[in-house]
Write a protein that holds these residues in place. Structure first.
Motif, PDB file in Angstrom:
ATOM      1  N   UNK A 264      -5.184 -15.903   0.546  1.00  0.00           N
ATOM      2  CA  UNK A 264      -3.821 -15.563   0.941  1.00  0.00           C
ATOM      3  C   UNK A 264      -2.862 -15.879  -0.193  1.00  0.00           C
ATOM      4  N   UNK A 265      -1.989 -14.927  -0.499  1.00  0.00           N
ATOM      5  CA  UNK A 265      -0.940 -15.095  -1.506  1.00  0.00           C
ATOM      6  C   UNK A 265       0.409 -15.068  -0.798  1.00  0.00           C
ATOM      7  N   UNK A 266       1.260 -16.027  -1.124  1.00  0.00           N
ATOM      8  CA  UNK A 266       2.538 -16.148  -0.418  1.00  0.00           C
ATOM      9  C   UNK A 266       3.560 -15.112  -0.857  1.00  0.00           C
ATOM     10  N   UNK A 267       3.368 -14.512  -2.036  1.00  0.00           N
ATOM     11  CA  UNK A 267       4.401 -13.604  -2.576  1.00  0.00           C
ATOM     12  C   UNK A 267       4.178 -12.155  -2.167  1.00  0.00           C
ATOM     13  N   UNK A 268       3.615 -11.948  -1.002  1.00  0.00           N
ATOM     14  CA  UNK A 268       3.435 -10.588  -0.463  1.00  0.00           C
ATOM     15  C   UNK A 268       4.451 -10.420   0.659  1.00  0.00           C
ATOM     16  N   UNK A 269       5.469  -9.596   0.416  1.00  0.00           N
ATOM     17  CA  UNK A 269       6.610  -9.496   1.326  1.00  0.00           C
ATOM     18  C   UNK A 269       6.723  -8.104   1.930  1.00  0.00           C
ATOM     19  N   UNK A 270       7.258  -8.082   3.137  1.00  0.00           N
ATOM     20  CA  UNK A 270       7.642  -6.836   3.801  1.00  0.00           C
ATOM     21  C   UNK A 270       8.954  -7.081   4.528  1.00  0.00           C
ATOM     22  N   UNK A 271       9.505  -6.040   5.104  1.00  0.00           N
ATOM     23  CA  UNK A 271      10.753  -6.174   5.868  1.00  0.00           C
ATOM     24  C   UNK A 271      10.497  -5.782   7.314  1.00  0.00           C
ATOM     25  N   UNK A 301      -7.047 -12.132   3.309  1.00  0.00           N
ATOM     26  CA  UNK A 301      -6.344 -12.007   2.031  1.00  0.00           C
ATOM     27  C   UNK A 301      -5.064 -11.208   2.232  1.00  0.00           C
ATOM     28  N   UNK A 302      -4.126 -11.466   1.339  1.00  0.00           N
ATOM     29  CA  UNK A 302      -2.893 -10.662   1.277  1.00  0.00           C
ATOM     30  C   UNK A 302      -2.728 -10.176  -0.154  1.00  0.00           C
ATOM     31  N   UNK A 308       3.229  -0.960  -0.861  1.00  0.00           N
ATOM     32  CA  UNK A 308       2.716  -1.524   0.385  1.00  0.00           C
ATOM     33  C   UNK A 308       2.384  -3.002   0.234  1.00  0.00           C
ATOM     34  N   UNK A 309       2.578  -3.731   1.348  1.00  0.00           N
ATOM     35  CA  UNK A 309       2.120  -5.114   1.478  1.00  0.00           C
ATOM     36  C   UNK A 309       0.926  -5.104   2.427  1.00  0.00           C
ATOM     37  N   UNK A 310      -0.202  -5.671   1.989  1.00  0.00           N
ATOM     38  CA  UNK A 310      -1.455  -5.549   2.724  1.00  0.00           C
ATOM     39  C   UNK A 310      -1.906  -6.896   3.254  1.00  0.00           C
ATOM     40  N   UNK A 311      -2.340  -6.894   4.513  1.00  0.00           N
ATOM     41  CA  UNK A 311      -3.032  -8.026   5.112  1.00  0.00           C
ATOM     42  C   UNK A 311      -4.432  -7.534   5.482  1.00  0.00           C
ATOM     43  N   UNK A 312      -5.459  -8.161   4.899  1.00  0.00           N
ATOM     44  CA  UNK A 312      -6.843  -7.733   5.112  1.00  0.00           C
ATOM     45  C   UNK A 312      -7.622  -8.903   5.704  1.00  0.00           C
ATOM     46  N   UNK A 375     -13.573  -4.853   9.400  1.00  0.00           N
ATOM     47  CA  UNK A 375     -12.516  -5.045   8.403  1.00  0.00           C
ATOM     48  C   UNK A 375     -11.231  -4.463   8.980  1.00  0.00           C
ATOM     49  N   UNK A 376     -10.190  -5.302   9.099  1.00  0.00           N
ATOM     50  CA  UNK A 376      -8.891  -4.900   9.627  1.00  0.00           C
ATOM     51  C   UNK A 376      -7.878  -4.954   8.489  1.00  0.00           C
ATOM     52  N   UNK A 377      -7.208  -3.829   8.241  1.00  0.00           N
ATOM     53  CA  UNK A 377      -6.198  -3.760   7.181  1.00  0.00           C
ATOM     54  C   UNK A 377      -4.885  -3.304   7.775  1.00  0.00           C
ATOM     55  N   UNK A 378      -3.862  -4.164   7.657  1.00  0.00           N
ATOM     56  CA  UNK A 378      -2.505  -3.802   8.089  1.00  0.00           C
ATOM     57  C   UNK A 378      -1.679  -3.584   6.822  1.00  0.00           C
ATOM     58  N   UNK A 379      -1.238  -2.339   6.608  1.00  0.00           N
ATOM     59  CA  UNK A 379      -0.454  -1.987   5.432  1.00  0.00           C
ATOM     60  C   UNK A 379       0.979  -1.700   5.869  1.00  0.00           C
ATOM     61  N   UNK A 380       1.914  -2.477   5.329  1.00  0.00           N
ATOM     62  CA  UNK A 380       3.329  -2.342   5.674  1.00  0.00           C
ATOM     63  C   UNK A 380       4.128  -2.029   4.409  1.00  0.00           C
TER      64      UNK A 380
END
Length: 388
Positions: A264-271, A301-302, A308-312, A375-380
């Motif tokens: 996980x990386x903290x600098x992955x941002x979305x609104x 992971x992010x 896009x900001x990805x959460x996998x 595998x679940x990927x949420x792309x925002x």
């Protein structure tokens, strides 16, 4: 030809109008050329002999002059036909260019109101359903289409408003009887020396009330994600939400002896709405824990791309059917008994995730891993943490 004709309406109208103009020009030039064959060709004065010989001795000479005159007439007629043909071809080429230009102009003029309607309709979304096209002009087919779209928007606005009222009222109207039943159970159990049957019954009823409350909470979140507007969009770190979700589920991870690969990386941002996004991440992490095997593993992971900001989140396990996995975003869909989870599971987890991702303009991808597991990927949409 089929590919050319199957383009946009503008292209088809251009071809249609240009073909009509060009066909008319070809017909007119063809008729002119055919009628030119009946014209009487005259000779220039210098081509007419000054004196025609007379007398028997001059008969042969006269016949020769007549033949020469006929050849001259044929040559002049051939030259005229050649000039007419060349002029017709030049006129036809000019007519083709003019036809395409006129066809494009007419197509643009005819389609201009439709383009305005399309642009206005595309701009209207769930957040501004009160907007209307309000097309003015004569009562023709275009205005009838615009009025029909306005009527549809009005009905959609009323439907969305009713659903929002339901979401707001249901949380109060449905939670009140649950709270009353829970309080009644507490009163019954709090009496001096309650009967064993009463205590056992109260325990079973509390369990069922917890399931109903959990299911109700899922319904309300799903309805809010699908039908509410996101007016409180703020920068949100997917990495921080993922870390909080893992920390909150630490006891369950330990109980199942799961191995967590944290990237996980903290600098992955979305609104978006922080509450809804937090629920989205919690549901994905909960799904990975609850529907995992004992002593299994989780990789979370992010990451971010320019857009896009990805959460996998990945888990191991048995090989799954992709057709069944594609249906997991629907309410109450599960993958057989091995992935149903505990009895308290509402079956709404990934459907809530899908609704929240869609509400934020993102996409959810569920993939059955060839080696087994999910595998679940949420792309925002990506955002900067400095935005505010």
């Amino acid at each position: 030809m089929g590919r050319l004709w199957g383009g946009t309406v503008r292209r088809r109208f251009t071809i249609l109008y240009a073909g009509g103009f060009l066909g008319s020009g070809i017909t007119l030039l063809a008729l002119t050329y055919l009628m030119s064959g009946t014209r009487v060709t005259t000779l220039a004065p210098e081509q007419i002999p000054e004196r025609i010989p007379t007398g028997p001795s001059s008969l042969a000479s006269a016949e020769q002059q007549i033949q020469d005159l006929g050849r001259r007439l044929s040559d002049v007629h051939a030259q005229q036909n050649h000039r007419l043909l060349v002029g017709s071809l030049i006129a036809l080429a000019v007519m083709a260019c003019v036809s395409i230009l006129l066809g494009r102009i007419l197509a643009d003029r005819v389609l201009r109101p439709l383009r305005l309607i399309t642009a206005a309709t595309r701009w209207i979304s769930a957040e501004n359903l009160h907007q209307r096209l309000a097309v003015t002009g004569p009562a023709d087919e275009v205005k009838e289409l615009a009025d029909t779209v306005d009527g549809l928007l009005e009905r959609l606005e009323a439907s969305f408003a009713a659903q929002r009222r339901f979401v707001g009222n249901a949380s109060h109207e449905l939670r009140t009887p649950l709270a009353t039943m829970r309080a009644s159970l507490d009163v019954a159990v709090a009496k001096p020396e309650p009967a064993a049957q009463t205590v056992a019954l109260a325990g079973r009823l509390r369990t069922e009330l917890d399931r109903v409350e959990h299911l109700l909470d899922g319904f309300l979140v799903l309805a809010r994600a699908q039908h509410s507007t996101l007016a409180d969009r703020t920068p949100v770190s997917l990495g921080e939400l993922a870390r909080k979700a893992l920390t909150a589920r630490g006891a369950e991870i330990t109980a199942k002896t799961l191995t967590v690969d944290d990237e996980v990386r903290a600098n992955v941002w979305t609104r978006g709405g922080e509450a809804l996004l937090s629920r989205m991440v919690e549901n994905i992490v909960e799904n990975a824990i609850v529907h995992n095997q004992e002593s299994g593993w989780i990789r979370i992971s992010t990451e971010h791309t320019p857009t896009e900001a990805l959460l996998v989140v990945e888990t191991g396990g048995c090989v799954l059917d992709q057709d069944q996995v594609d249906r997991l975003a629907r309410p109450f869909e599960r993958l057989g008994a091995d992935r149903t989870g505990p009895e308290g599971s509402s079956g709404l987890g990934l459907s809530i995730v899908a609704a929240i991702v869609t509400a934020h303009g993102g996409r959810l991808a569920l993939l059955a891993r060839p080696e087994g597991g999910l595998r679940v990927t949420a792309a925002l949409p990506s955002a900067s943490g400095a935005e505010g």
